[in-house]
Design a protein around this motif. Structure first.
Motif, PDB file in Angstrom:
ATOM      1  N   LEU A 232       0.826  -1.210   0.000  1.00 37.33           N
ATOM      2  CA  LEU A 232       0.000   0.000   0.000  1.00 37.33           C
ATOM      3  C   LEU A 232       0.860   1.260   0.000  1.00 37.33           C
ATOM      4  O   LEU A 232       0.437   2.307  -0.461  1.00 37.33           O
ATOM      5  CB  LEU A 232      -0.937   0.007   1.208  1.00 37.33           C
ATOM      6  CG  LEU A 232      -2.055  -1.027   1.165  1.00 37.33           C
ATOM      7  CD1 LEU A 232      -2.855  -0.998   2.445  1.00 37.33           C
ATOM      8  CD2 LEU A 232      -2.958  -0.785  -0.037  1.00 37.33           C
TER       9      LEU A 232
ATOM     10  N   ARG B  29      -2.729   3.205  13.149  1.00 40.22           N
ATOM     11  CA  ARG B  29      -3.329   4.462  12.716  1.00 40.22           C
ATOM     12  C   ARG B  29      -2.313   5.396  12.039  1.00 40.22           C
ATOM     13  O   ARG B  29      -2.547   5.830  10.908  1.00 40.22           O
ATOM     14  CB  ARG B  29      -4.015   5.145  13.898  1.00 40.22           C
ATOM     15  CG  ARG B  29      -4.810   6.360  13.486  1.00 40.22           C
ATOM     16  CD  ARG B  29      -5.585   6.944  14.630  1.00 40.22           C
ATOM     17  NE  ARG B  29      -6.603   6.031  15.124  1.00 40.22           N
ATOM     18  CZ  ARG B  29      -7.187   6.156  16.320  1.00 40.22           C
ATOM     19  NH1 ARG B  29      -6.839   7.133  17.109  1.00 40.22           N
ATOM     20  NH2 ARG B  29      -8.099   5.296  16.694  1.00 40.22           N
TER      21      ARG B  29
ATOM     22  N   VAL C  56      -1.318   3.957   8.571  1.00 37.27           N
ATOM     23  CA  VAL C  56      -2.301   4.175   7.510  1.00 37.27           C
ATOM     24  C   VAL C  56      -2.276   5.634   7.068  1.00 37.27           C
ATOM     25  O   VAL C  56      -2.266   5.951   5.877  1.00 37.27           O
ATOM     26  CB  VAL C  56      -3.723   3.791   7.995  1.00 37.27           C
ATOM     27  CG1 VAL C  56      -4.777   4.296   7.026  1.00 37.27           C
ATOM     28  CG2 VAL C  56      -3.836   2.283   8.140  1.00 37.27           C
TER      29      VAL C  56
ATOM     30  N   CYS D 150       0.485   6.516   4.872  1.00 37.62           N
ATOM     31  CA  CYS D 150       0.267   6.048   3.501  1.00 37.62           C
ATOM     32  C   CYS D 150      -0.667   6.985   2.744  1.00 37.62           C
ATOM     33  O   CYS D 150      -0.408   7.352   1.615  1.00 37.62           O
ATOM     34  CB  CYS D 150      -0.384   4.656   3.485  1.00 37.62           C
ATOM     35  SG  CYS D 150       0.553   3.367   4.257  1.00 37.62           S
ATOM     36  N   VAL D 151      -1.787   7.343   3.368  1.00 36.68           N
ATOM     37  CA  VAL D 151      -2.840   8.065   2.660  1.00 36.68           C
ATOM     38  C   VAL D 151      -2.500   9.543   2.517  1.00 36.68           C
ATOM     39  O   VAL D 151      -2.604  10.115   1.439  1.00 36.68           O
ATOM     40  CB  VAL D 151      -4.186   7.956   3.403  1.00 36.68           C
ATOM     41  CG1 VAL D 151      -5.282   8.591   2.574  1.00 36.68           C
ATOM     42  CG2 VAL D 151      -4.505   6.526   3.704  1.00 36.68           C
TER      43      VAL D 151
ATOM     44  N   ARG E  69      -4.999  -8.107  -2.102  1.00 35.62           N
ATOM     45  CA  ARG E  69      -5.479  -6.843  -2.679  1.00 35.62           C
ATOM     46  C   ARG E  69      -6.520  -7.090  -3.770  1.00 35.62           C
ATOM     47  O   ARG E  69      -7.363  -6.242  -4.039  1.00 35.62           O
ATOM     48  CB  ARG E  69      -4.292  -6.054  -3.248  1.00 35.62           C
ATOM     49  CG  ARG E  69      -4.656  -4.695  -3.823  1.00 35.62           C
ATOM     50  CD  ARG E  69      -5.052  -3.742  -2.714  1.00 35.62           C
ATOM     51  NE  ARG E  69      -5.519  -2.456  -3.195  1.00 35.62           N
ATOM     52  CZ  ARG E  69      -6.788  -2.174  -3.493  1.00 35.62           C
ATOM     53  NH1 ARG E  69      -7.705  -3.116  -3.393  1.00 35.62           N
ATOM     54  NH2 ARG E  69      -7.136  -0.980  -3.893  1.00 35.62           N
TER      55      ARG E  69
ATOM     56  N   GLN F  82     -11.410  -4.215  -0.667  1.00 36.49           N
ATOM     57  CA  GLN F  82     -11.063  -2.799  -0.587  1.00 36.49           C
ATOM     58  C   GLN F  82     -10.750  -2.412   0.851  1.00 36.49           C
ATOM     59  O   GLN F  82     -10.364  -1.288   1.122  1.00 36.49           O
ATOM     60  CB  GLN F  82     -12.254  -1.939  -1.043  1.00 36.49           C
ATOM     61  CG  GLN F  82     -12.520  -1.962  -2.509  1.00 36.49           C
ATOM     62  CD  GLN F  82     -11.770  -0.854  -3.219  1.00 36.49           C
ATOM     63  OE1 GLN F  82     -10.719  -0.410  -2.762  1.00 36.49           O
ATOM     64  NE2 GLN F  82     -12.304  -0.402  -4.328  1.00 36.49           N
TER      65      GLN F  82
ATOM     66  N   VAL G 284      -8.811  -2.508   4.316  1.00 30.04           N
ATOM     67  CA  VAL G 284      -7.448  -2.806   4.756  1.00 30.04           C
ATOM     68  C   VAL G 284      -7.426  -3.905   5.811  1.00 30.04           C
ATOM     69  O   VAL G 284      -6.588  -4.809   5.776  1.00 30.04           O
ATOM     70  CB  VAL G 284      -6.764  -1.540   5.316  1.00 30.04           C
ATOM     71  CG1 VAL G 284      -5.340  -1.854   5.748  1.00 30.04           C
ATOM     72  CG2 VAL G 284      -6.753  -0.447   4.265  1.00 30.04           C
TER      73      VAL G 284
END
Lengths: 247, 289
Positions: B39, B160, B163, B166-167, B218, B222, B224
């Motif tokens: 990811l 947390r 993630v 990543c985003v 993956r 969708q 995680v």
């Protein structure tokens, strides 16, 4: 009125070249300020300086404390990985960070708060949608919902309405005015002078150096706007060291 | 008959039992780590790190022979050093993390091969490169199980910020200083799992149990959380099938496990619910709104 942000002879820039040059002044707590100026005038740079992602080349910016947790910042092009499998609800819930932190859980009450924020920006019904499927305007609404949750006393918006349609802009301006009523300090970089004149009482006209700063009607006079346009030139690769002293 | 084929090998032979336990533990830690690598678009980082730990393991081998603690510590030190150095270089120079990582792992790999061939025989080199899943002793099993435990607990703790990094790394920077330390902790987890994996599968194939189940997962979801669970299950199933195949057809066990994971991946590519090939062939009417 006390100052939320105080600039003390601030110079910000890249590779020693100033993008914001010798800015002094303050943004009053609870004020609603637009930053206006041509491309390359240093508007985004100034916001980065306030958030703290860019350290000043000279002078200092005083927020009366740390920026973390007190400043909510919406960058011009948020570097969000839209392919990451994440729902709108989860994206918005990140706004609770300052309360939940690294490890805190999100309880039933928090979920209600998140739902309220999503409703406030008109995205109810989109909670479970992956962020990759949102349009530009819907994404901006989601990011505003996240800002709502951050519950910060100082809110910085970098060109929040660029490439956004009139309807969405109107809805998001309502959110900005709600923040203003709640006595939060809001600073937004904007290009549309009509929007600025109608909704933002204070303006800072920037062209690397401040051209005018104060009541919007006076600051954005035709003469000042003309001056600002003329002041922007390309970086001079042979520029010598700036020797200007604080007045 | 079915019992003979599917269960007897593990019931009758101790070394098969150990290999299975080792593979299951490895899958539990490596799969979720692989999901995050994927990811974060760091899939090849796992590969690079796998090469980077070779000289550390080699130094351990030169000092103490085929000793578990020596090779483990050596591998960890080499992996963390390369991760740290490339992190420094990417932060302070114009080189991006992929370029700086590539340079350091190549140096590290060449150094490793030189060190191994300076003293050992080719058999030793093969041992380090491809592992010995059928010869796991108690100490190795405890090591692999311990690493899996630490990995899962740490991932849960840093989930947390990981993630978020990543985003929306910009947002994480604006609300917290946790980004950089969390990234380092995550890379340390990658190194730990590769070191655990290399005792079983060797330095080159250890990364297979990380990336293949993650990429397969993956293709199915969708979400995680579901992806993390699927990746661990996929790795475990690959371990079981690989060992069976290796037992019945006398194939090398490590590669058989990775090939099984590869089979799962190809099947997921074909039949996956998230854009698999077969799904694309079936016409579906679009919705009203």
């Amino acid at each position: 009125m006390s100052a939320a942000i105080r600039f003390d002879d601030v110079t910000l820039g890249y590779d020693r070249h100033p993008a914001v040059h010798h800015l002094s002044g303050e943004i009053a707590a609870g004020s609603l300020t637009a930053i206006v100026g041509p491309n390359g005038a240093g508007k985004s740079t100034l916001l980065k300086g306030i958030v703290g992602t860019l350290s000043p080349l000279g002078g200092r910016i005083d927020l009366g404390g740390s920026a973390k947790g007190r400043v909510a910042y919406l960058p011009q092009a948020a570097d969000i990985d839209r392919t990451f499998p994440l729902s709108v609800f989860d994206l918005v819930s990140m706004g609770l960070w300052t309360r939940s932190g690294l490890f805190g859980g999100i309880g039933r009450k928090d979920k209600e708060t998140i739902a309220e924020a999503i409703a406030a920006v008109g995205l109810t019904g989109f909670e479970t949608r992956p962020i990759g499927t949102l349009s530009g305007g819907q994404m901006q609404r989601a990011l505003f919902a996240r800002l709502l949750l951050q519950d910060a006393p100082i809110i910085l918006l970098d060109e929040p309405f660029t490439a956004i349609d009139a309807r969405t802009t109107a809805d998001l301006i309502d959110v900005v005015e709600r923040w203003h009523k709640e006595k939060r300090t809001v600073v937004a970089v904007l290009h549309d002078l009509e929007t600025v004149r109608r909704h933002f009482p204070q303006s800072l006209l920037l062209a690397r150096s401040p051209v005018a700063w104060g009541d919007t009607a006076e600051a954005l006079s035709a003469e000042n706007l003309f001056t600002a346009r003329r002041m922007i030139e390309a970086f001079d690769p042979h520029a010598t060291s700036c020797e200007r002293k604080v007045a | 008959m079915i019992y003979d084929f599917l269960i007897a090998p593990f019931a009758e032979f101790d070394f098969m039992k150990r290999a299975l336990v080792g593979s299951l533990a490895l899958a539990l830690g490596s799969g979720p780590i692989g999901v995050f690598l994927m990811l974060r678009r760091l899939s090849l980082t796992g590969d690079a790190m796998a090469h980077a730990i070779l000289p550390g393991a080699a130094v351990g081998y030169l000092i103490a022979g085929l000793s578990l603690p020596a090779m483990t510590i050596g591998g960890m030190v080499a992996g963390v050093t390369v991760a740290f150095l490339s992190g420094l270089v990417s932060r302070f120079t114009a080189l991006k993390e992929d370029a700086s990582l590539a340079t350091f792992y190549l140096l590290s790999l060449a150094l490793g091969v030189v060190l191994v061939s300076a003293r050992g025989s080719n058999v030793d080199l093969l041992h380090v490169l491809f592992g010995t899943v059928l010869a796991l002793d108690d100490a190795a099993l405890f090591l692999i199980a311990g690493i899996a435990t630490v990995s899962v607990l740490t991932l849960a703790a840093i989930y947390r910020p990981l993630v978020l990094e990543c985003v929306d790394p910009g947002f994480l920077r604006s609300v917290s200083n946790a980004g950089a330390p969390v990234h380092m902790v995550f890379l340390a987890l990658v190194v730990m799992n590769l070191v655990g994996g290399f005792h079983a599968l060797g330095t080159l194939l250890a990364v297979g149990l990380m990336m293949l189940p993650a990429a397969a997962a993956r293709m199915w979801t969708q979400d995680v959380t579901v992806m993390l669970i699927l990746s661990a299950i996929g790795g475990a199933v690959s371990g079981y099938i690989g060992l069976l195949v290796s037992y019945h057809w006398s194939l090398p066990a490590g590669p058989a496990i990775i090939l099984s994971a590869g089979g799962l991946y190809l099947a997921s590519l074909a039949f996956g619910a998230q854009g698999g090939f077969v799904q694309r062939l079936v016409p579906v009417r679009h919705l009203e709104a």
